[in-house]
Scaffold this motif. Structure first.
Motif, mmCIF file in Angstrom:
data_model
loop_
_atom_site.group_PDB
_atom_site.id
_atom_site.type_symbol
_atom_site.label_atom_id
_atom_site.label_comp_id
_atom_site.label_asym_id
_atom_site.label_seq_id
_atom_site.Cartn_x
_atom_site.Cartn_y
_atom_site.Cartn_z
ATOM 1 N N UNK A 1 0.758 -1.210 -0.076
ATOM 2 C CA UNK A 1 -0.033 -0.078 0.073
ATOM 3 C C UNK A 1 0.731 1.220 -0.051
ATOM 4 N N UNK A 2 2.000 1.211 0.955
ATOM 5 C CA UNK A 2 2.797 2.559 1.172
ATOM 6 C C UNK A 2 3.545 2.469 -0.534
ATOM 7 N N UNK A 3 4.377 1.555 -0.939
ATOM 8 C CA UNK A 3 4.663 1.945 -2.171
ATOM 9 C C UNK A 3 3.943 2.264 -3.269
ATOM 10 N N UNK A 4 2.800 1.709 -3.411
ATOM 11 C CA UNK A 4 2.005 2.000 -4.587
ATOM 12 C C UNK A 4 1.389 3.442 -4.248
ATOM 13 N N UNK A 5 1.272 4.032 -3.246
ATOM 14 C CA UNK A 5 0.827 5.318 -2.893
ATOM 15 C C UNK A 5 2.012 6.357 -3.474
ATOM 16 N N UNK A 6 3.382 5.923 -3.076
ATOM 17 C CA UNK A 6 4.571 6.572 -3.421
ATOM 18 C C UNK A 6 4.674 6.761 -5.282
ATOM 19 N N UNK A 7 4.353 5.530 -5.603
ATOM 20 C CA UNK A 7 4.330 5.580 -7.040
ATOM 21 C C UNK A 7 3.297 6.282 -7.710
ATOM 22 N N UNK A 8 1.977 6.246 -7.188
ATOM 23 C CA UNK A 8 1.063 7.074 -7.809
ATOM 24 C C UNK A 8 1.169 8.541 -7.839
ATOM 25 N N UNK A 9 1.996 9.089 -6.751
ATOM 26 C CA UNK A 9 2.345 10.339 -6.558
ATOM 27 C C UNK A 9 3.565 10.764 -7.900
ATOM 28 N N UNK A 10 4.214 9.838 -8.447
ATOM 29 C CA UNK A 10 5.443 10.076 -9.367
ATOM 30 C C UNK A 10 4.536 9.935 -10.908
ATOM 31 N N UNK B 1 -4.593 4.355 -12.729
ATOM 32 C CA UNK B 1 -5.469 3.544 -12.448
ATOM 33 C C UNK B 1 -5.166 2.065 -12.274
ATOM 34 N N UNK B 2 -4.274 1.468 -12.762
ATOM 35 C CA UNK B 2 -3.646 0.112 -12.263
ATOM 36 C C UNK B 2 -3.142 0.230 -10.807
ATOM 37 N N UNK B 3 -2.385 1.550 -10.442
ATOM 38 C CA UNK B 3 -1.829 1.533 -9.113
ATOM 39 C C UNK B 3 -3.061 1.564 -7.982
ATOM 40 N N UNK B 4 -3.973 2.257 -8.436
ATOM 41 C CA UNK B 4 -5.255 2.488 -7.729
ATOM 42 C C UNK B 4 -5.948 1.021 -7.330
ATOM 43 N N UNK B 5 -5.843 0.358 -8.474
ATOM 44 C CA UNK B 5 -6.641 -0.901 -8.425
ATOM 45 C C UNK B 5 -5.706 -1.848 -7.362
ATOM 46 N N UNK B 6 -4.548 -1.645 -7.323
ATOM 47 C CA UNK B 6 -3.379 -2.401 -6.412
ATOM 48 C C UNK B 6 -3.792 -1.746 -4.857
#
Length: 362
Positions: free
Chosen positions: A168-177, A185-190
């Motif tokens: 969850x933490x790394x997905x949120x960091x990636x979403x910001x970048x 959208x793929x990251x939001x699904x993760x």
């Protein structure tokens, strides 16, 4: 005048009957008790002086066996069957009243009947003891199984918490970048799936009784009303009639408000799910000397006997795939156990299930 030979013949018949009844009882199959009781009835018929006219009725508990031509208007003698010193039934031996009188019965026949009633009572006592021991053994086995499952579940849940938090933490960091909408959208699904998995872990910890609690005094009546208000649309959607009753207007418990709400929500939601359209659900709170009982009764299809010991196990469900995770009742069981309470279920009449939750009083 009755001859000595005739008297001897009657005594032999009585002793033979007692011996046969003892043999039947010794070899009884507790799961097919009616067969044994029927054999006892026909032993009694053969033991009476006027065998061809004798008819017998044995009625005890849920059993009722009789000879073919027994009628309630017969002249008869009877003996009560006592189970643990409580009268549970009787044996009646009769002759047709148009041909015989009460004086045609022998004193020895009444004694024989009393002895057979005593033997039948002893048989039923042994059956009750056997059934009680079997039920206790099943409860202990279920408690052991749930305890072991709780320990395993707690271990798994704790092991999953760290990787889920990392995902969850790394997905949120990636979403910001990430700027690409499709990748976002793929990251939001993760992230959504990680959150969903975290909720499952939380439920597993509820089952294992490892969630922190904030215990306080809870007013039970308004809490039940609030849960029913939340579930109002579901009740209306299936046109379910709801009845509720409280022993008094100010029933209090020492409990965690959020967890107790979850117990009520899950049990009532389950009752709605399994209720037929136009059915009825009864919610009753009973205050006794040492405990408070919450009873939720529905008119659904009931719990299959083969599933009775499984319903509190995590991931067990009878709902179709997609309708439930199988964690609802296991979470309920965990919360109630952590509150030093008990949950049980039994069939409703004429159909459905009654769940009873018992909490110790303040």
């Amino acid at each position: 005048m009755t001859t000595a030979e005739a008297k001897l013949k009657e005594r032999v018949k009585e002793l033979t009957c007692l011996y046969q009844v003892s043999s039947i009882i010794v070899n009884s199959d507790y799961d097919q008790l009616e067969t044994s009781l029927e054999a006892i009835v026909y032993c009694l018929k053969r033991a009476w002086r006027f065998e061809e006219a004798t008819e017998v009725l044995l009625s005890v508990g849920g059993y009722k066996v009789k000879t073919n031509d027994f009628r309630h208007d017969m002249v008869n003698i009877k003996s009560d069957i006592k189970v643990f010193n409580k009268v549970e039934g009787q044996i009646i031996v009769g002759y047709p009243s148009e041909k015989y009188a009460l004086s045609d019965f022998l004193d020895e026949e009444q004694t024989l009947l009393d002895n057979v009633s005593l033997a039948v009572g002893n048989l039923l006592e042994r059956k009750q003891i056997r059934d009680s021991e079997a039920a206790t053994t099943r409860q202990m086995e279920r408690a052991d199984r749930l305890h072991i499952l709780g320990e395993i579940t707690a271990g798994i849940a704790h092991e999953l918490n760290t990787p889920l938090a990392n995902i969850l933490g790394f997905a949120e960091l990636l979403k910001d970048k990430v700027k690409n909408n499709e990748n976002r959208r793929d990251l939001e699904k993760i992230m959504d799936n990680a959150i969903f998995s975290r909720e499952i872990v939380k439920k597993l910890l509820f089952f294992a009784c490892e969630m922190p609690q904030e215990m306080g005094t809870v007013h039970l009546n308004p809490m039940v009303d609030n849960v029913l208000k939340l579930l109002g649309p579901s009740l209306q959607g299936k046109k379910i009639k709801l009845t509720k009753s409280f022993d008094n207007e100010n029933i209090e418990l020492k409990a965690d408000t959020v967890q107790l709400t979850q117990v009520l929500f899950n049990l009532i939601m389950n009752a709605i799910y399994y209720s037929p359209v136009g059915g009825q659900i009864d919610v009753k709170i009973v205050e006794e000397k040492k405990k408070i009982s919450i009873r939720i009764a529905d008119q659904g299809k009931g719990i299959d006997t083969k599933n009775e010991d499984k319903i509190f196990e995590p991931f067990f469900t009878t709902k179709p795939t997609g309708d439930g995770s199988g964690l609802g009742l296991s979470v309920v069981h965990g919360i109630i156990s952590s509150h030093k309470g008990l949950i049980s279920h039994r069939p409703n009449t004429p159909k459905g299930t009654i769940f009873t939750v018992d909490f110790p009083k303040l």
